[in-house]
Design a protein around this motif. Structure first.
Motif, PDB file in Angstrom:
ATOM      1  N   ASN A 180      30.118  20.247  58.457  1.00 31.01           N
ATOM      2  CA  ASN A 180      30.717  18.935  58.217  1.00 31.01           C
ATOM      3  C   ASN A 180      31.274  18.428  59.536  1.00 31.01           C
ATOM      4  O   ASN A 180      32.133  19.059  60.142  1.00 31.01           O
ATOM      5  N   MET A 181      30.775  17.259  59.974  1.00 30.27           N
ATOM      6  CA  MET A 181      31.197  16.674  61.255  1.00 30.27           C
ATOM      7  C   MET A 181      31.762  15.267  61.027  1.00 30.27           C
ATOM      8  O   MET A 181      31.404  14.322  61.721  1.00 30.27           O
ATOM      9  N   SER A 182      32.639  15.113  60.073  1.00 30.66           N
ATOM     10  CA  SER A 182      33.109  13.788  59.675  1.00 30.66           C
ATOM     11  C   SER A 182      34.146  13.220  60.644  1.00 30.66           C
ATOM     12  O   SER A 182      35.134  13.876  60.978  1.00 30.66           O
ATOM     13  N   ASN A 183      33.896  11.981  61.076  1.00 28.83           N
ATOM     14  CA  ASN A 183      34.831  11.205  61.900  1.00 28.83           C
ATOM     15  C   ASN A 183      35.209  11.908  63.192  1.00 28.83           C
ATOM     16  O   ASN A 183      36.366  11.901  63.604  1.00 28.83           O
ATOM     17  N   VAL A 192      41.875  17.265  61.237  1.00 32.31           N
ATOM     18  CA  VAL A 192      42.907  16.480  61.919  1.00 32.31           C
ATOM     19  C   VAL A 192      43.595  17.349  62.972  1.00 32.31           C
ATOM     20  O   VAL A 192      44.780  17.679  62.879  1.00 32.31           O
ATOM     21  N   THR A 193      42.832  17.736  63.974  1.00 30.21           N
ATOM     22  CA  THR A 193      43.370  18.541  65.065  1.00 30.21           C
ATOM     23  C   THR A 193      43.019  17.877  66.399  1.00 30.21           C
ATOM     24  O   THR A 193      42.307  16.870  66.439  1.00 30.21           O
ATOM     25  N   LYS A 194      43.498  18.456  67.492  1.00 27.96           N
ATOM     26  CA  LYS A 194      43.197  17.972  68.847  1.00 27.96           C
ATOM     27  C   LYS A 194      42.073  18.786  69.490  1.00 27.96           C
ATOM     28  O   LYS A 194      41.881  18.720  70.710  1.00 27.96           O
ATOM     29  N   LEU A 195      41.330  19.511  68.682  1.00 27.37           N
ATOM     30  CA  LEU A 195      40.261  20.368  69.193  1.00 27.37           C
ATOM     31  C   LEU A 195      39.289  19.564  70.059  1.00 27.37           C
ATOM     32  O   LEU A 195      38.867  18.472  69.692  1.00 27.37           O
ATOM     33  N   ARG A 196      38.909  20.147  71.221  1.00 25.53           N
ATOM     34  CA  ARG A 196      38.039  19.438  72.165  1.00 25.53           C
ATOM     35  C   ARG A 196      36.633  20.016  72.225  1.00 25.53           C
ATOM     36  O   ARG A 196      35.668  19.276  72.398  1.00 25.53           O
ATOM     37  N   HIS A 234      44.927  22.745  59.598  1.00 21.27           N
ATOM     38  CA  HIS A 234      44.988  21.323  59.293  1.00 21.27           C
ATOM     39  C   HIS A 234      46.170  20.682  60.010  1.00 21.27           C
ATOM     40  O   HIS A 234      47.206  21.311  60.218  1.00 21.27           O
ATOM     41  N   ASN A 235      46.021  19.413  60.357  1.00 22.76           N
ATOM     42  CA  ASN A 235      47.122  18.620  60.917  1.00 22.76           C
ATOM     43  C   ASN A 235      47.844  19.371  62.028  1.00 22.76           C
ATOM     44  O   ASN A 235      49.032  19.675  61.935  1.00 22.76           O
ATOM     45  N   THR A 294      36.537  18.115  60.733  1.00 26.84           N
ATOM     46  CA  THR A 294      36.740  16.769  60.209  1.00 26.84           C
ATOM     47  C   THR A 294      37.972  16.115  60.825  1.00 26.84           C
ATOM     48  O   THR A 294      39.001  16.766  60.999  1.00 26.84           O
ATOM     49  N   GLU A 295      37.830  14.838  61.148  1.00 26.84           N
ATOM     50  CA  GLU A 295      38.921  14.066  61.753  1.00 26.84           C
ATOM     51  C   GLU A 295      39.387  14.680  63.070  1.00 26.84           C
ATOM     52  O   GLU A 295      40.539  14.497  63.466  1.00 26.84           O
TER      53      GLU A 295
END
Length: 692
Positions: free
Chosen positions: A396-399, A354-358, A330-331, A374-375
């Motif tokens: 889950n593919m949120s935002n 909330v990561t920078k995963l591409r 997370h984060n 997510t995020e």
């Protein structure tokens, strides 16, 4: 017992039962005793009662602060209130005991006759050393557990208390434990409770928590490096800084601080569970964790890794992750899992929030069952191997704003749960397979910009839950909805829905319909043919002016919420709804009367008429509601009188008459000793202590 008490009416109390054989010997069958007999059983193990088919099971509440002070004072001072000199210390003791009578009695007796210095010393000691007498009694429940359930109990006490139950299950199962049944056993033995009103969190009385931690620490009180579980931050920092890690340690929960030296994890060769929180320190972005430390700190024995605030762009190549079952980050600034692709055959859960995963390559995780991305606003691609992915169940593919297409979802053959939040596409996502064999059970597309639901939605024939909340551009549903014959929950809250399908009754399995804050103007008559509908929510449907006349045909209806609607009349047929428990009419400001035979609602427990400004009187039949617990009349300005027989409702627990014109209460209400009256003035005509 069977012979000696046959034919006699008895009050039988069986205290501290711990095995079903005791019940079989002392109260084997109800016909052993004369009708009217009462059998009271106390036990720490709920399963004993369930196995003996006990009909009424209740948890015993802990003492309130007021009750605790009284009990403590009796044992300490010989009276109901503390001596003024020891008031503050008495409150400290009561807070420590947290409602547990045994602890209160033991501490009260031990402090009786002691001076202030001895009190201070005793209270300081409790901060580090649990009360022996309490531990001895509480430990009986622990000792009765199977070995694997003991391990689960200790994991909860040391690391997983206050966690969401599902998340705790995943941690435990990642470490090879049968967690669902184990937690249920702990619950039945009163070692834990589940807080269903607060995200299903696992709760544990702090004395039971103390006991668990004491059991872990006792064999090596002065040598934390030999503890199986480490959770005390200062001890963890000392063990890691001095490179004292050993193979004994299996689970660690730590916070990143400047004092942490993660290299010390390298000697913990059998570490299974590592929980790292980077949010603890105020300077969140400070680089406390060097990349060379990370290279050393992941033992390949790890099965569960959670790292909030992981500070690097990928996981270290030296971490083979051969045994990793669950990975949660997370984060984080992480952009990819590995610099080069690495197959993780045992990985079942991957959560990146909330990561920078591409990118995410499912081909490297052939046995993945749960994927939450997510995020991850930079995520542009999810790759699925040729032939599809066989095991993924929960996605889950949120935002994920950079995802241009979700068509890969059609290749997930085992998918059962799909959640997509904040979808900015106007078209329904390309997620529906061309065949009707999809196993999808739950679909949640929330706060999206979709304008219509694809007609192929009917291919999700096994769907039981559909949530389209917040789809503000969605006006109607396609006819293919009729194919969703297993649908039980349909929630369209805050959507742009203006009308429902005319033949809604075809959704015969529907149990919950949520239309709150929609633009519905009328309900189709066919809604009354939904024989299994239990909950109908219409709160805030400001264009809705009337209900279907045959509401009584909703024979399973338990909750009806018409709050803030423009309903002018409640159909009298509703009085024949035998299972209705909750009727909410808050803010129905054009409603001026209730059905005359409202008292026929034999199951009604809650009636809310708050802000029904035009209600002038309540039907006299309301006094027939023998199960009514809550009657809320706040802001019913035109209401001046209550039916005289209201005091006949023995079940009534709360009556709110604030901001009404009621100036007197029916005399017989004074007989309802458990009634909380809210908002009645001091000019009350009967002898009640009303609580404002």
């Amino acid at each position: 017992m069977k012979i000696r008490l046959r034919g006699k009416k008895v009050l039988l109390v069986l205290d501290d039962v711990d095995h079903i054989s005791q019940l079989e010997a002392l109260a084997g069958e109800s016909n052993w005793f004369k009708p009217g007999s009462r059998i009271i059983i106390t036990t720490r193990d709920e399963q004993v009662l369930i196995a003996h088919r006990v009909s009424l099971i209740r948890d015993v509440d802990l003492l309130s602060d007021e009750e605790a002070i009284r009990l403590f004072s009796r044992h300490t001072f010989g009276k109901d209130i503390p001596t003024k000199k020891f008031e503050r210390q008495s409150l400290e003791v009561v807070r420590y005991a947290a409602g547990l009578p045994l602890t209160i009695k033991v501490l009260g007796s031990s402090l009786c006759g002691k001076d202030e210095t001895e009190w201070t010393d005793a209270l300081e000691r409790l901060k580090t050393i649990p009360l022996k007498e309490t531990l001895k009694i509480l430990q009986l429940s622990y000792e009765s557990l199977e070995d694997d359930h003991k391990e689960i109990f200790l994991d909860v006490a040391c690391l997983l208390k206050d966690w969401n139950k599902d998340n705790a299950v995943r941690v435990l199962e990642s470490c090879g434990v049968h967690a669902i049944n184990g937690l249920r056993v702990l619950q039945q033995k009163s070692l834990i409770t589940i807080d269903y009103e607060n995200w299903n969190r696992i709760r544990m009385h702090h004395h039971i928590e103390e006991m668990g931690k004491y059991i872990v620490r006792y064999p090596h009180l002065d040598d934390p490096s030999k503890h199986i579980r480490l959770w005390v931050q200062e001890e963890i920092e000392d063990v890691l800084a001095n490179d004292l890690g050993t193979e004994a340690t299996r689970c660690i929960g730590l916070k990143i601080t400047p004092e942490i030296v993660l290299e010390g994890l390298r000697n913990m060769k059998k570490l299974r569970c590592l929980i790292i929180d980077y949010r603890f320190y105020n300077n969140y972005s400070a680089d406390y964790v060097k990349i060379d430390e990370v290279l050393e700190c992941f033992p390949n024995s790890l099965r569960y890794l959670y790292w909030c605030g992981y500070p690097h762009t990928c996981l270290p190549e030296t971490f083979r992750a051969n045994n990793l079952v669950a990975l949660k980050i997370h984060n984080s600034t992480i952009e990819k899992l590995w610099e080069a692709g690495k197959v993780m055959k045992k990985l079942k859960t991957l959560v990146m929030q909330v990561t920078k995963l591409r990118t995410c390559d499912l081909g490297l995780m052939p046995n993945l069952e749960r994927l939450h991305l997510t995020e991850c606003v930079d995520l542009a691609e999810v790759r699925v191997p040729v032939g599809g992915h066989k095991t993924l169940v929960d996605l889950n593919m949120s935002n994920c704003k950079s995802m241009k297409s979700l068509s890969f979802i059609r290749q997930l053959e085992s998918l059962e749960v799909l959640e997509i939040l904040k979808l900015e596409h106007r078209e329904f996502p390309d997620i529906i397979p061309q065949h009707s064999n999809s196993g999808l059970l739950q679909l949640k597309i929330v706060d999206s910009d979709i304008e219509e639901v694809a007609t192929s939605i009917g291919n999700f024939r096994k769907l039981v839950y559909l949530n389209l909340n917040g789809s503000k551009h969605l006006k109607s549903l396609p006819i293919s909805f009729y194919s969703l014959q297993h649908l039980r929950t349909l929630t369209l809250q805050h959507s742009g829905i203006e009308e429902l399908l005319e033949d809604l009754g075809q959704l015969e399995c529907l149990e919950m319909l949520d239309l709150r804050y929609t633009h519905i103007k009328q309900l189709p008559d066919s809604i009354c043919t939904l024989k299994n509908l239990k909950t109908l929510l219409l709160h805030g449907c400001k264009l809705l002016e009337k209900c279907p006349q045959d509401l009584c045909q909703l024979e399973s209806l338990e909750v009806l919420d018409l709050s803030w609607c423009k309903i002018r009349d409640i159909p009298s047929s509703i009085c024949r709804s035998k299972h209705l428990k909750t009727l909410l009419l808050k803010g129905c400001d054009v409603l001026d009367k209730l059905p005359e035979y409202l008292g026929q609602l034999e199951s009604l427990e809650e009636l809310v008429l708050k802000r029904c400004y035009n209600i002038r009187e309540l039907p006299s039949s309301i006094c027939m509601l023998k199960r009514l617990k809550i009657l809320d009349l706040e802001f019913c300005h035109e209401l001046k009188n209550l039916p005289e027989e209201l005091g006949d409702i023995e079940s009534l627990r709360e009556l709110n008459v604030r901001w009404t014109n009621i100036r007197r209460l029916p005399h017989r209400i004074s007989l309802l000793k458990d009634l909380n009256i809210v908002g009645f003035g001091e000019e009350v005509d009967v002898g009640l202590n009303s609580r404002l």
